[in-house]
Design an enzyme around this catalytic site. Structure first.
Site, PDB file in Angstrom:
ATOM      1  N   CYS A  87       0.765  -1.212   0.005  1.00  0.00           N
ATOM      2  CA  CYS A  87       0.133  -0.036   0.007  1.00  0.00           C
ATOM      3  C   CYS A  87       0.697   1.059   0.064  1.00  0.00           C
ATOM      4  CB  CYS A  87      -0.843  -0.004   1.149  1.00  0.00           C
ATOM      5  SG  CYS A  87      -2.388  -1.075   1.070  1.00  0.00           S
TER       6      CYS A  87
ATOM      7  N   HIS B 279      -6.659 -11.142  -2.469  1.00  0.00           N
ATOM      8  CA  HIS B 279      -6.162 -10.935  -1.104  1.00  0.00           C
ATOM      9  C   HIS B 279      -7.024 -11.603  -0.107  1.00  0.00           C
ATOM     10  CE1 HIS B 279      -3.996  -9.136   2.091  1.00  0.00           C
ATOM     11  NE2 HIS B 279      -3.864  -7.977   1.857  1.00  0.00           N
TER      12      HIS B 279
ATOM     13  N   HIS C 142      -4.041 -11.174   6.218  1.00  0.00           N
ATOM     14  CA  HIS C 142      -3.667 -10.082   7.048  1.00  0.00           C
ATOM     15  C   HIS C 142      -4.881  -9.245   7.699  1.00  0.00           C
ATOM     16  CE1 HIS C 142      -0.049  -9.430   4.269  1.00  0.00           C
ATOM     17  NE2 HIS C 142       0.133 -10.456   5.082  1.00  0.00           N
TER      18      HIS C 142
ATOM     19  N   TYR D 201      -8.188  -8.906   6.355  1.00  0.00           N
ATOM     20  CA  TYR D 201      -8.940  -8.262   5.586  1.00  0.00           C
ATOM     21  C   TYR D 201     -10.285  -9.082   5.422  1.00  0.00           C
ATOM     22  CZ  TYR D 201      -5.375  -4.640   5.760  1.00  0.00           C
ATOM     23  OH  TYR D 201      -4.422  -3.870   6.096  1.00  0.00           O
TER      24      TYR D 201
ATOM     25  N   ARG E  79       9.807  -4.976   1.338  1.00  0.00           N
ATOM     26  CA  ARG E  79      10.724  -4.177   1.877  1.00  0.00           C
ATOM     27  C   ARG E  79      11.960  -4.050   1.159  1.00  0.00           C
ATOM     28  NH1 ARG E  79       9.485  -5.071   8.103  1.00  0.00           N
ATOM     29  NH2 ARG E  79       9.178  -7.228   7.236  1.00  0.00           N
TER      30      ARG E  79
HETATM   31  C1  LIG Z   1       4.704  -0.482   3.193  1.00  0.00           C
HETATM   32  C2  LIG Z   1       4.012  -1.459   3.075  1.00  0.00           C
HETATM   33  C3  LIG Z   1       2.804  -1.939   2.435  1.00  0.00           C
HETATM   34  C4  LIG Z   1       2.219  -3.287   2.368  1.00  0.00           C
HETATM   35  N1  LIG Z   1       0.932  -3.466   1.865  1.00  0.00           N
HETATM   36  C5  LIG Z   1       0.502  -4.731   1.505  1.00  0.00           C
HETATM   37  C6  LIG Z   1      -0.719  -4.738   0.588  1.00  0.00           C
HETATM   38  O1  LIG Z   1      -1.272  -3.806   0.282  1.00  0.00           O
HETATM   39  N2  LIG Z   1      -1.166  -6.087   0.553  1.00  0.00           N
HETATM   40  C7  LIG Z   1      -0.761  -7.007   0.973  1.00  0.00           C
HETATM   41  O2  LIG Z   1      -0.986  -8.316   1.038  1.00  0.00           O
HETATM   42  N3  LIG Z   1       0.467  -6.816   1.804  1.00  0.00           N
HETATM   43  C8  LIG Z   1       0.806  -5.653   2.057  1.00  0.00           C
HETATM   44  N4  LIG Z   1       2.166  -5.623   2.728  1.00  0.00           N
HETATM   45  C9  LIG Z   1       3.012  -6.794   3.254  1.00  0.00           C
HETATM   46  C10 LIG Z   1       3.971  -7.397   2.126  1.00  0.00           C
HETATM   47  O3  LIG Z   1       3.505  -7.497   1.056  1.00  0.00           O
HETATM   48  C11 LIG Z   1       4.941  -8.406   2.773  1.00  0.00           C
HETATM   49  O4  LIG Z   1       3.886  -9.728   2.974  1.00  0.00           O
HETATM   50  C12 LIG Z   1       5.652  -8.130   4.103  1.00  0.00           C
HETATM   51  O5  LIG Z   1       6.106  -6.663   4.061  1.00  0.00           O
HETATM   52  C13 LIG Z   1       6.801  -8.837   4.500  1.00  0.00           C
HETATM   53  O6  LIG Z   1       7.720  -8.954   3.358  1.00  0.00           O
HETATM   54  P1  LIG Z   1       8.858  -8.301   3.503  1.00  0.00           P
HETATM   55  O7  LIG Z   1       9.668  -8.639   4.913  1.00  0.00           O
HETATM   56  O8  LIG Z   1       9.779  -8.462   2.273  1.00  0.00           O
HETATM   57  O9  LIG Z   1       8.800  -6.657   3.824  1.00  0.00           O
HETATM   58  C14 LIG Z   1       2.757  -4.314   2.899  1.00  0.00           C
HETATM   59  C15 LIG Z   1       4.015  -4.169   3.191  1.00  0.00           C
HETATM   60  C16 LIG Z   1       4.665  -3.014   3.517  1.00  0.00           C
HETATM   61  C17 LIG Z   1       5.832  -2.832   4.131  1.00  0.00           C
END
Ligand SMILES: Cc1cc2nc3c(=O)[nH]c(=O)nc-3n(C[C@H](O)[C@H](O)[C@H](O)COP(=O)(O)O)c2cc1C
Length: 352
Positions: free
Chosen positions: A24, A175, A178, A180, A322
């Protein structure tokens, strides 16, 4: 399997197994993606990812998490997305869209404004859920969906998929993670219905199964369909890994091509053993026991780490969130670390 091996699903070939996870951005106006989204998603396509998946993209205005969420419920949004998918595809990445509805976690502020529920003055809207149970003490109490409301949810996801096709996406991810709306139906903690959309796993998974079946009807057979799940609520009496395996077995015959395996988000203040690759075992288990391709995500930040997950057969693709923010050129960084040569955009050839 290795990170730079291509990945083919249906008629779509991903150039490697590094996917940009949905993230997001909370900065759209009326659900319409703008130049930020073009540059953000576009630069990760230029960076070399196999797929670039949009942030949670709401199938209706009330399904947004925050007022700044993107959406795919009208034609203005479709036109704006088309510009982005054209660019992403032109630079070699598969454009994917994550179709979403926030349910009881809707109508909140962007994280940098605190992330809490909107007040009436901020433009709060009525939220919906399987049962009238708020996410947390000060959060909106949702309205429990009736049959007509549930039918509208299915229709909205279906219409979202039709629009996603018109907008030029080649991959849809539903989705259901999380905390939702679709996850809220799955978990017994948030779903206390006594009709056919509640009760046992068959009942609680009915809405997701109806959404998947309805989307699959309009999403062409030559394009892949993924589902993102939370494999566990990390709390007793919640949704558990055994449930996720059972769910994956139900989703596969409906035409789901991959389970993108995350965890958590349904209830606040749970203890999560966060560590590098902490969600990978869930992806591995679903892959082995439900015999369906999986995506691993969560604290995967290094090329060697990502490659090993694939080599061990724990997942088929790696989604990075990230790390792809910190380094939009992560695929190039990873290629260098693994001693693989990948093509550079011709405009940048003199740099590599
Ligand atoms: C800024 C941000 C926004 C995110 N928005 C979503 C989203 O819209 N949909 C979703 O399924 N996960 C979302 N996530 C979760 C990520 O897709 C991911 O599952 C989570 O950050 C763990 O992965 P990472 O360690 O590589 O960041 C978001 C994570 C971050 C950091």
């Amino acid at each position: 399997m290795s990170l730079f091996e291509t990945f083919k699903q249906r008629d779509v070939t991903f150039r490697n197994r590094i996917m940009v996870a949905p993230m997001c951005q909370y900065c759209a106006t009326d659900g319409v993606p703008d130049d930020w989204h073009l540059v953000h998603l576009g630069s990760r396509a230029v960076g070399g990812a196999g797929a670039v998946i949009t942030e949670a993209t709401a199938v209706s205005a009330e399904g947004r998490i925050s007022p700044g969420d993107v959406g795919i419920w009208n034609d203005t949004q479709v036109a704006a997305w088309k510009r982005i998918t054209d660019f992403v595809r032109a630079h070699g990445a598969v454009p994917g869209v994550q179709l979403a509805h926030a349910g009881r976690k809707a109508s909140v502020h962007a994280p940098w404004l605190g992330g809490g529920p909107l007040s009436a003055e901020d433009g709060a809207w009525e939220t919906v859920a399987p049962s009238a149970i708020a996410f947390d003490d000060t959060w909106h109490v949702p309205t429990a969906l009736d049959d007509a409301g549930i039918a509208k949810i299915v229709a909205d996801f279906r219409a979202g998929a039709v629009r996603a096709l018109a907008a030029g996406f080649d991959l849809v991810e539903i989705h259901a993670a999380h905390g939702y709306l679709l996850h809220q139906f799955l978990s017994p903690l948030s779903n206390q219905r006594d009709d056919r959309y509640g009760g046992d796993l068959e009942g609680r998974s009915r809405l997701l199964r109806e959404v998947v079946a309805s989307v699959r009807e309009v999403w062409p057979a030559h394009l892949p369909l993924w589902v993102r799940v939370s494999a566990t609520d990390w709390t007793e009496d919640g949704w558990a890994p055994d449930d996720t395996v059972a769910l994956a077995r139900l989703l596969k015959p409906l035409g789901v091509d991959l389970i993108d395996t995350s965890t958590g988000g349904l209830v606040p203040r749970v203890r999560i053993p966060v560590a590098p690759g902490y969600q990978v075992p869930f992806a591995a288990r679903i892959r082995a026991e439900a015999d369906i391709p999986t995506g691993a995500v969560g604290l995967i930040t290094e090329a060697i780490q990502a490659n090993e997950i694939l080599q061990k057969g724990q997942a088929d693709v790696i989604l990075l969130a990230r790390e792809n923010l910190r380094d939009p050129y992560f695929p190039r960084t990873a290629a260098k670390a693994l001693g693989v040569t990948i093509e550079a955009p011709k405009q940048y050839a003199r740099a590599w």
